[in-house]
Write a protein that holds these residues in place. Structure first.
Motif, PDB file in Angstrom:
ATOM      1  N   ALA A 192       0.842  -1.197   0.000  1.00  0.00           N
ATOM      2  CA  ALA A 192       0.000   0.000   0.000  1.00  0.00           C
ATOM      3  C   ALA A 192       0.879   1.249   0.000  1.00  0.00           C
ATOM      4  CB  ALA A 192      -0.915  -0.023   1.207  1.00  0.00           C
ATOM      5  N   ASP A 193       2.073   1.190   0.636  1.00  0.00           N
ATOM      6  CA  ASP A 193       2.898   2.407   0.687  1.00  0.00           C
ATOM      7  C   ASP A 193       3.930   2.487  -0.451  1.00  0.00           C
ATOM      8  OD1 ASP A 193       4.534   0.434   1.582  1.00  0.00           O
ATOM      9  OD2 ASP A 193       5.157   1.460   3.434  1.00  0.00           O
ATOM     10  N   ASP A 194       3.826   1.615  -1.459  1.00  0.00           N
ATOM     11  CA  ASP A 194       4.659   1.799  -2.656  1.00  0.00           C
ATOM     12  C   ASP A 194       4.246   3.135  -3.282  1.00  0.00           C
ATOM     13  OD1 ASP A 194       6.040  -0.587  -2.574  1.00  0.00           O
ATOM     14  OD2 ASP A 194       4.638  -1.674  -3.863  1.00  0.00           O
ATOM     15  N   HIS A 195       5.229   3.873  -3.807  1.00  0.00           N
ATOM     16  CA  HIS A 195       4.842   5.151  -4.425  1.00  0.00           C
ATOM     17  C   HIS A 195       4.535   4.953  -5.910  1.00  0.00           C
ATOM     18  CE1 HIS A 195       9.114   4.535  -4.643  1.00  0.00           C
ATOM     19  NE2 HIS A 195       9.114   5.269  -5.734  1.00  0.00           N
ATOM     20  N   PHE A 196       4.146   3.738  -6.275  1.00  0.00           N
ATOM     21  CA  PHE A 196       3.709   3.467  -7.639  1.00  0.00           C
ATOM     22  C   PHE A 196       2.579   2.449  -7.574  1.00  0.00           C
ATOM     23  CE2 PHE A 196       7.225   0.651  -6.485  1.00  0.00           C
ATOM     24  CZ  PHE A 196       6.745  -0.609  -6.808  1.00  0.00           C
ATOM     25  N   GLN A 197       1.857   2.355  -8.703  1.00  0.00           N
ATOM     26  CA  GLN A 197       0.748   1.398  -8.755  1.00  0.00           C
ATOM     27  C   GLN A 197       1.185   0.106  -9.401  1.00  0.00           C
ATOM     28  OE1 GLN A 197      -2.801   2.927 -10.709  1.00  0.00           O
ATOM     29  NE2 GLN A 197      -3.693   2.317  -8.731  1.00  0.00           N
ATOM     30  N   THR A 198       0.626  -0.993  -8.949  1.00  0.00           N
ATOM     31  CA  THR A 198       0.856  -2.286  -9.600  1.00  0.00           C
ATOM     32  C   THR A 198      -0.505  -2.839  -9.983  1.00  0.00           C
ATOM     33  OG1 THR A 198       2.839  -2.657  -8.264  1.00  0.00           O
ATOM     34  CG2 THR A 198       1.871  -4.593  -9.283  1.00  0.00           C
ATOM     35  N   VAL A 199      -0.658  -3.197 -11.262  1.00  0.00           N
ATOM     36  CA  VAL A 199      -1.967  -3.664 -11.734  1.00  0.00           C
ATOM     37  C   VAL A 199      -1.814  -4.967 -12.517  1.00  0.00           C
ATOM     38  CG1 VAL A 199      -2.882  -1.293 -11.912  1.00  0.00           C
ATOM     39  CG2 VAL A 199      -1.844  -2.366 -13.930  1.00  0.00           C
ATOM     40  N   LEU A 200      -2.924  -5.679 -12.660  1.00  0.00           N
ATOM     41  CA  LEU A 200      -2.957  -6.866 -13.525  1.00  0.00           C
ATOM     42  C   LEU A 200      -3.505  -6.448 -14.880  1.00  0.00           C
ATOM     43  CD1 LEU A 200      -4.629  -9.685 -11.372  1.00  0.00           C
ATOM     44  CD2 LEU A 200      -2.213  -9.447 -11.954  1.00  0.00           C
ATOM     45  N   GLY A 201      -3.066  -7.091 -15.943  1.00  0.00           N
ATOM     46  CA  GLY A 201      -3.646  -6.788 -17.255  1.00  0.00           C
ATOM     47  C   GLY A 201      -3.127  -7.742 -18.296  1.00  0.00           C
ATOM     48  N   SER A 278      10.900   9.375 -23.849  1.00  0.00           N
ATOM     49  CA  SER A 278      11.774  10.541 -23.692  1.00  0.00           C
ATOM     50  C   SER A 278      11.924  10.994 -22.246  1.00  0.00           C
ATOM     51  CB  SER A 278      11.210  11.696 -24.542  1.00  0.00           C
ATOM     52  OG  SER A 278       9.862  11.879 -24.195  1.00  0.00           O
ATOM     53  N   THR A 279      11.464  10.161 -21.324  1.00  0.00           N
ATOM     54  CA  THR A 279      11.598  10.512 -19.898  1.00  0.00           C
ATOM     55  C   THR A 279      13.080  10.484 -19.520  1.00  0.00           C
ATOM     56  OG1 THR A 279       9.474   9.504 -19.518  1.00  0.00           O
ATOM     57  CG2 THR A 279      10.854   9.746 -17.589  1.00  0.00           C
ATOM     58  N   PRO A 280      13.526  11.432 -18.663  1.00  0.00           N
ATOM     59  CA  PRO A 280      14.947  11.435 -18.280  1.00  0.00           C
ATOM     60  C   PRO A 280      15.415  10.079 -17.732  1.00  0.00           C
ATOM     61  CG  PRO A 280      13.848  13.389 -17.465  1.00  0.00           C
ATOM     62  CD  PRO A 280      12.776  12.524 -18.079  1.00  0.00           C
ATOM     63  N   HIS A 281      16.660   9.778 -18.051  1.00  0.00           N
ATOM     64  CA  HIS A 281      17.254   8.480 -17.742  1.00  0.00           C
ATOM     65  C   HIS A 281      17.108   8.098 -16.256  1.00  0.00           C
ATOM     66  CE1 HIS A 281      19.996   5.151 -18.075  1.00  0.00           C
ATOM     67  NE2 HIS A 281      20.585   5.593 -16.986  1.00  0.00           N
ATOM     68  N   GLU A 282      17.372   9.037 -15.350  1.00  0.00           N
ATOM     69  CA  GLU A 282      17.339   8.687 -13.908  1.00  0.00           C
ATOM     70  C   GLU A 282      15.918   8.273 -13.511  1.00  0.00           C
ATOM     71  OE1 GLU A 282      19.116  11.375 -15.670  1.00  0.00           O
ATOM     72  OE2 GLU A 282      17.779  12.574 -14.397  1.00  0.00           O
ATOM     73  N   ILE A 283      14.923   8.950 -14.089  1.00  0.00           N
ATOM     74  CA  ILE A 283      13.537   8.605 -13.720  1.00  0.00           C
ATOM     75  C   ILE A 283      13.209   7.213 -14.270  1.00  0.00           C
ATOM     76  CG2 ILE A 283      11.093   9.246 -14.041  1.00  0.00           C
ATOM     77  CD1 ILE A 283      11.978  12.153 -14.064  1.00  0.00           C
ATOM     78  N   MET A 284      13.600   6.984 -15.527  1.00  0.00           N
ATOM     79  CA  MET A 284      13.306   5.673 -16.113  1.00  0.00           C
ATOM     80  C   MET A 284      14.026   4.548 -15.378  1.00  0.00           C
ATOM     81  SD  MET A 284      12.583   5.478 -20.079  1.00  0.00           S
ATOM     82  CE  MET A 284      14.091   6.169 -20.573  1.00  0.00           C
ATOM     83  N   SER A 285      15.237   4.879 -14.930  1.00  0.00           N
ATOM     84  CA  SER A 285      15.964   3.825 -14.248  1.00  0.00           C
ATOM     85  C   SER A 285      15.273   3.480 -12.918  1.00  0.00           C
ATOM     86  CB  SER A 285      17.421   4.259 -14.182  1.00  0.00           C
ATOM     87  OG  SER A 285      17.935   4.164 -12.980  1.00  0.00           O
ATOM     88  N   GLU A 286      14.696   4.480 -12.249  1.00  0.00           N
ATOM     89  CA  GLU A 286      13.933   4.170 -11.014  1.00  0.00           C
ATOM     90  C   GLU A 286      12.676   3.346 -11.362  1.00  0.00           C
ATOM     91  OE1 GLU A 286      11.106   4.074  -8.113  1.00  0.00           O
ATOM     92  OE2 GLU A 286      10.755   5.738  -9.490  1.00  0.00           O
ATOM     93  N   TRP A 287      12.014   3.700 -12.472  1.00  0.00           N
ATOM     94  CA  TRP A 287      10.818   2.920 -12.875  1.00  0.00           C
ATOM     95  C   TRP A 287      11.190   1.463 -13.128  1.00  0.00           C
ATOM     96  CZ3 TRP A 287       8.489   6.699 -17.092  1.00  0.00           C
ATOM     97  CH2 TRP A 287       7.950   7.809 -16.435  1.00  0.00           C
TER      98      TRP A 287
END
Ligand SMILES: O=P(O)(O)O[C@H]1O[C@H](CO)[C@@H](O)[C@H]1O
Ligand SMILES: O=c1cc[nH]c(=O)[nH]1
Length: 308
Positions: A192-201, A278-287
């Protein structure tokens, strides 16, 4: 609920559905630069319980280092993890306790070769009860970029839940079901406290990044933006939440071999809003680390390592 058949040999290890292998004097795993005569595969890999794979060699190296921390793995003082396949530059492979972290390159031909050789390797090593994960990236549909999608059904570029192989000049269709129980257990690893969503699809697997994924920014394109949007909305309405390039092969081959696996991918953009990554590299690497975190939590739970 388990949806895949299980396949074990008489000793409880991984049974190879190919009868020819048992008749061979030696099996050379060419793309890993390993072999049954040149290496003691039992000693090197006999304790493997999890195989984690993703396209990029560097991502699989950093995942291995994440596991060193997450599993409390002790590296001998001053030592770093060794790339087991360093004698070849086709794939990278790292071992952290019972986990192998292996790259698979881009697209179905590349992951197919890797899976043939890794399944043989695990069988030669006498491994039992191995679970596979594809930890990847994808283009999302209608999701905030950075969202993690756990694949509940892999579909091909024509929305079929199976993969067509061309074998001996004929089409051979193999189901691409993934293990529902594993998928649900992974979803349960989202916090619940992840700062991102996880979904099924549903995840659509294509043979190409550009026209194959309805992009307008490839070198070639002979459809309109309206055609593109109509296609993407149509697949969204049919439950597709992300698009990548390996899941159907991963699911079909594991299914055929009686092995269980799951596909967990971060979305790098919302394809209903654009094509360019085109998202900055550091952000994508965190994703990209998000699916790794979910899978690492699953492995910790399976190994009985308490949460941090
Ligand atoms: O999940 P990773 O390995 O990043 O792979 C995804 O990214 C590559 C395209 O950029 C394709 O191989 C696709 O499946
Ligand atoms: O849009 C995307 C992003 C990553 N990987 C893909 O295959 N497609």
């Amino acid at each position: 609920m388990e949806t895949c058949r299980r396949n074990v040999d008489l000793n409880g290890g991984i049974h190879l559905p190919n009868p020819h292998i048992a008749t061979m004097e030696e099996d050379v795993l060419y793309h890993f630069a390993l072999g049954t005569k040149s290496h003691d595969l039992k000693k090197m890999f006999g304790d493997v319980k999890f195989v984690c794979t993703g396209g990029s060699p560097k991502r699989m190296q950093s995942f291995a280092y994440l596991l060193v921390e997450e599993l409390g793995h002790q590296l001998p003082a001053g030592q770093t993890l060794v790339n087991i396949t360093k004698a070849t530059d086709r794939y990278s492979m790292f071992k952290v306790g019972p986990v192998l972290s292996v790259s698979h390159g881009m697209g179905i031909p590349s992951i197919s070769i890797m899976l043939h050789e890794i399944i043989k390797l695990l069988s030669h090593a006498g491994c039992q009860d191995v679970t596979f994960f594809r930890i990847g990236t994808s283009g999302g549909l209608g999701l905030t970029p950075g969202t993690v999608v756990i694949t509940e059904q892999a579909v091909d570029a024509l929305l079929k839940p199976s993969m067509e192989f061309a074998i001996l000049g004929k089409k051979v269709t193999r189901p691409a079901d993934l293990d529902r129980g594993l998928t649900n257990q992974l979803l349960d690893c989202a916090m619940a406290d992840d700062h991102f969503q996880t979904v099924l699809g549903k995840t659509m697997c294509t043979d190409d990044f550009y026209e194959g994924q309805a992009r307008l920014d490839g070198a070639l394109c002979d459809y309109t933006e309206e055609d593109k949007m109509q296609f993407l909305r149509e697949i969204y309405d049919k439950g597709v939440r992300n698009i990548e390039m390996e899941c159907i092969c991963f699911a079909a081959m594991l299914n055929q071999a009686g092995l269980k696996g799951a596909v967990v991918c971060a979305t790098l953009l919302d394809r209903l809003k654009g094509d360019q990554v085109s998202t900055p590299h550091e952000i994508m690497s965190e994703w990209q680390q998000r699916p790794q975190k979910i899978v690492a939590r699953y492995i910790r739970r399976q190994l009985g390592i308490s949460s941090k």
